[in-house]
Design an enzyme around this catalytic site. Structure first.
Site, short mmCIF file in Angstrom:
data_model
loop_
_atom_site.label_atom_id
_atom_site.label_comp_id
_atom_site.label_asym_id
_atom_site.label_seq_id
_atom_site.Cartn_x
_atom_site.Cartn_y
_atom_site.Cartn_z
N GLU A 14 0.83 -1.24 -0.23
CA GLU A 14 0.08 -0.09 -0.10
C GLU A 14 0.66 1.28 -0.14
OE1 GLU A 14 -2.95 -0.16 -0.79
OE2 GLU A 14 -3.15 -2.38 -0.51
N ASP A 28 -5.25 -4.84 -8.80
CA ASP A 28 -4.36 -3.69 -9.47
C ASP A 28 -4.13 -3.82 -10.81
OD1 ASP A 28 -4.27 -2.74 -6.92
OD2 ASP A 28 -2.08 -3.46 -6.45
ZN ZN Z 1 -2.70 -2.71 -4.65
#
Ligand code: ZN
Ligand code: ADP
Ligand code: MG
Length: 622
Positions: A441, A516
């Site tokens: 993160e 992602d």
């Molecule tokens: Zn991620």
């Protein structure tokens, strides 16, 4: 309101009886089980007894009785239990039709000398048999009663197919007005005309104007379509008949059409009135798209709607409002003049709209001090009206749960995250898991921070929610009408930041980056296929756009050659790898900062904008 209450009560009562009924069935099952159990136990017990006792013939026994070896005889059905004087036991079997007593007598045995008892279990065996027969029958009957009760609701709808399920709201019932709706000013303005028509039809008649017959509200879920339709009825003070498209699609072919007929008939009986058809796309899906199982039904229902709408005479004061979130799937026949000829977009609210919606839904809730609603509205880009309402409601629930008095900014922030990402899941994580998530993160956040066109990081967290192990929130700082190529590329880099950090700090990759990649690939594909933002030039390789309809119509696929497909794939891959390389570069340059952020994250689990900027510095944005 009162009728609603009554309904509630009825519902409860029904539940109660159903509950009792369930208990009865359970008891029946238990009784049946116990009976079977006893039956088998009894059987096996007598079998066991048989094994222990030696079996003798009748003649032997008669002989032994005569010899005086036996003190007692028990006759149970066709079994003869023999008790010897020396306490031994034996068993013999006789024909059911024969009487052992008679045999003894025939053999001149003095019956006074010996104790003979006769037990007739025929009666009790009969009972067992009777039960064995009756229990399945009872169970079956109970089962059918159960089925019948379950089906009754459905049955009722079968027998009443003539009637539509349109809920009639009495004249004063929809108390909703335009003041309850915000952020959709254009839609409101257009609908005001409809209200005016319903209120003063003569004004339009005099001018010979063709009055609106059908209005279709198109827009994403939760943006206020149903609310607007009710508000129109509320403003005009007319009855409101509503039905959902999916309700038409039931069981028997032909019901849908019958419902439509009845719905329109009822509405025409009390003009002026509004017919509201929610989820009209469930019926009005373009007829050429695929062959659905309920194809005929849909066709018939749709035709009936069209017939009814065509059958309106111009003075009839019934306005049909329909709502859909799939404008692209609507059948063109629905959109012809004289039918749903007014199309109104009900889109996501912008900043001002969100502020206004927040104002509406915060009216009856207590807040600490004065909340900066401007900031809340800025933070909730992309929220629909329903999301905002939901958010304030969640915040209130949280406060009530903790027995506090007033809602704070933190409650709202937490609720906003919950609405979009789901509730926090406190999972047990190993410290390595936690560390991996923190670096992942922090990778997103740091890459975003050092890119020139991205928005400031709003919040980072390594507490998992929904499917995500952690999240980095970068809400757009303002509503944008355009996305630039530069910004899209930077967003891809930010998405790659998570995986890049894993690589650099752990020399290892995890499965955590799958989502992602998914999003990054979607952006990259859109850039190449739709936006003309690649070396392939300003060409749209996507499905045909049909400009006569809103949105996209998937009627025909553009014929794209194999070579072109390969080139598109290449371009997409190029955009993605370049984005990844950029992320790696930024992280390598700012390794220490990322490490600090990750360590702080492991400690605190969640960083807000201020805490993050304390480590990385203020964001400079171009
Ligand atoms: Zn991620
Ligand atoms: P849709 O029919 O477009 O899916 P709804 O009209 O059912 O959305 O909206 C659901 C709820 O969300 C409404 O009852 C209302 O509380 C809130 N809401 C949605 N849009 C708005 C808006 N524009 N203004 C105020 N409240 C809204
Ligand atoms: Mg709705």
């Amino acid at each position: 309101m009162p009728p609603l209450k009554k309904n509630g009560k009825n519902g409860q009562k029904k539940k109660l009886t159903e509950f009792k009924f369930n208990v009865d069935i359970r008891t029946l099952f238990i009784v049946a089980f116990v009976a079977l159990f006893l039956f088998f136990t009894f059987q096996s017990l007598s079998k066991a007894a048989k094994q222990v006792m030696p079996e003798k013939s009748i003649t032997t026994i008669v002989k032994e009785v005569k010899q005086g070896k036996i003190k007692k005889i028990e006759i149970i059905d066709n079994k003869i239990l023999v008790y010897y004087s020396d306490d031994k036991l034996a068993i013999a079997y006789k024909e059911a039709s024969e009487s052992f007593l008679k045999t003894l007598r025939d053999n001149n045995v003095n019956l006074d000398k010996i104790n003979v008892t006769i037990k007739d279990t025929q009666a009790s065996a009969g009972l067992v048999n009777f039960l064995a027969n009756i229990i399945p029958t009872i169970l079956m009957v109970a089962f059918f009663i159960f089925l019948f009760r379950q089906a009754r609701g459905a049955q009722e709808s079968v027998f009443s197919f003539g009637q539509s399920r349109a809920k009639k709201f009495s004249k004063e019932s929809p108390k909703t007005t335009f003041s309850d709706v915000a952020g959709v000013d254009e839609a409101k303005k257009e609908l005001e005309e409809v209200v005016d028509f319903l209120k003063h039809p003569d004004k339009y008649k005099k001018l010979g104007a063709r009055t609106p017959k059908g209005v279709i509200l198109i827009g994403p879920a939760g943006c206020g379509k149903t609310l607007l339709a009710k508000a129109v009825a509320g403003e005009a003070g007319v009855p409101f008949f509503s039905i959902a498209g999916s309700e038409f699609m039931e069981m028997l072919v032909g019901i849908g059409a019958a419902r439509v007929r009845d719905l329109f008939a009822t509405a025409k009986k009390s003009p002026p009135s509004i017919i509201f058809i929610d989820e009209v796309d469930a019926i009005g899906r373009a007829r050429s798209v695929g062959v659905m199982p309920s194809h005929d039904e849909r066709e018939q229902t749709l035709n009936q709607i069209l017939v009814e709408m065509d059958g309106f005479n111009p003075t009839e004061q019934v306005v049909v409002i329909a709502a859909t979130n799939r404008g692209d799937l609507l059948d063109p026949a629905l959109l012809r003049p004289g039918r749903f000829d007014r199309r109104i977009l009900v889109d996501y609210p912008d900043l001002e709209g969100r502020k206004a919606i927040l104002k509406i839904h915060s009216r009856n809730k207590p807040f600490v001090g004065n909340i900066d609603w401007d900031k809340v509205a800025k933070r909730t880009v992309g929220f629909s009206g329903a999301d905002l309402e939901n958010m304030l409601n969640e915040a209130a629930i949280q406060v009530a749960r903790e027995a506090r008095e007033k809602i704070t900014v933190q409650d709202i922030e937490e609720a906003a995250t919950k609405v979009k990402l789901g509730p926090e899941k406190k999972r047990l994580q190993s410290s390595l898991d936690k560390k991996l998530t923190a670096y992942h993160e922090a990778g997103h956040a740091v890459v975003s921070h050092f890119l020139p066109h991205t928005d400031p990081v709003h919040r980072i967290s390594i507490v998992s929610r929904g499917m995500a192990l952690g999240f980095t929130l970068i809400p757009p700082a303002a509503d944008k009408l355009h996305e630039t190529k530069t910004h899209l590329l930077e967003r891809i880099s930010v998405m790659m930041g998570g995986r890049a950090a894993e690589e650099i700090f752990f020399n290892e990759v995890t499965t955590g980056a799958a989502n992602d990649f998914d999003q990054a690939t979607m952006i990259a594909k859109a850039m190449v296929i739709e936006y003309g933002m690649s070396n392939l030039g300003p060409v749209n390789f996507g499905p045909n756009m049909d400009v006569t309809q809103m949105g996209r119509a998937y009627y025909s696929e553009n014929a794209i050659s194999q070579e072109m497909m390969a080139k598109i794939d290449q371009e997409v891959k190029k955009i993605l790898t370049e984005g990844y390389d950029k992320a790696v570069l930024i992280i390598k340059k700012n390794k220490n900062i990322l490490e600090d952020v990750a360590k702080e994250l492991v400690k605190k689990e969640s960083l807000d904008q201020d805490e993050f900027e304390k480590i990385v510095g203020l964001k400079t944005k171009k």
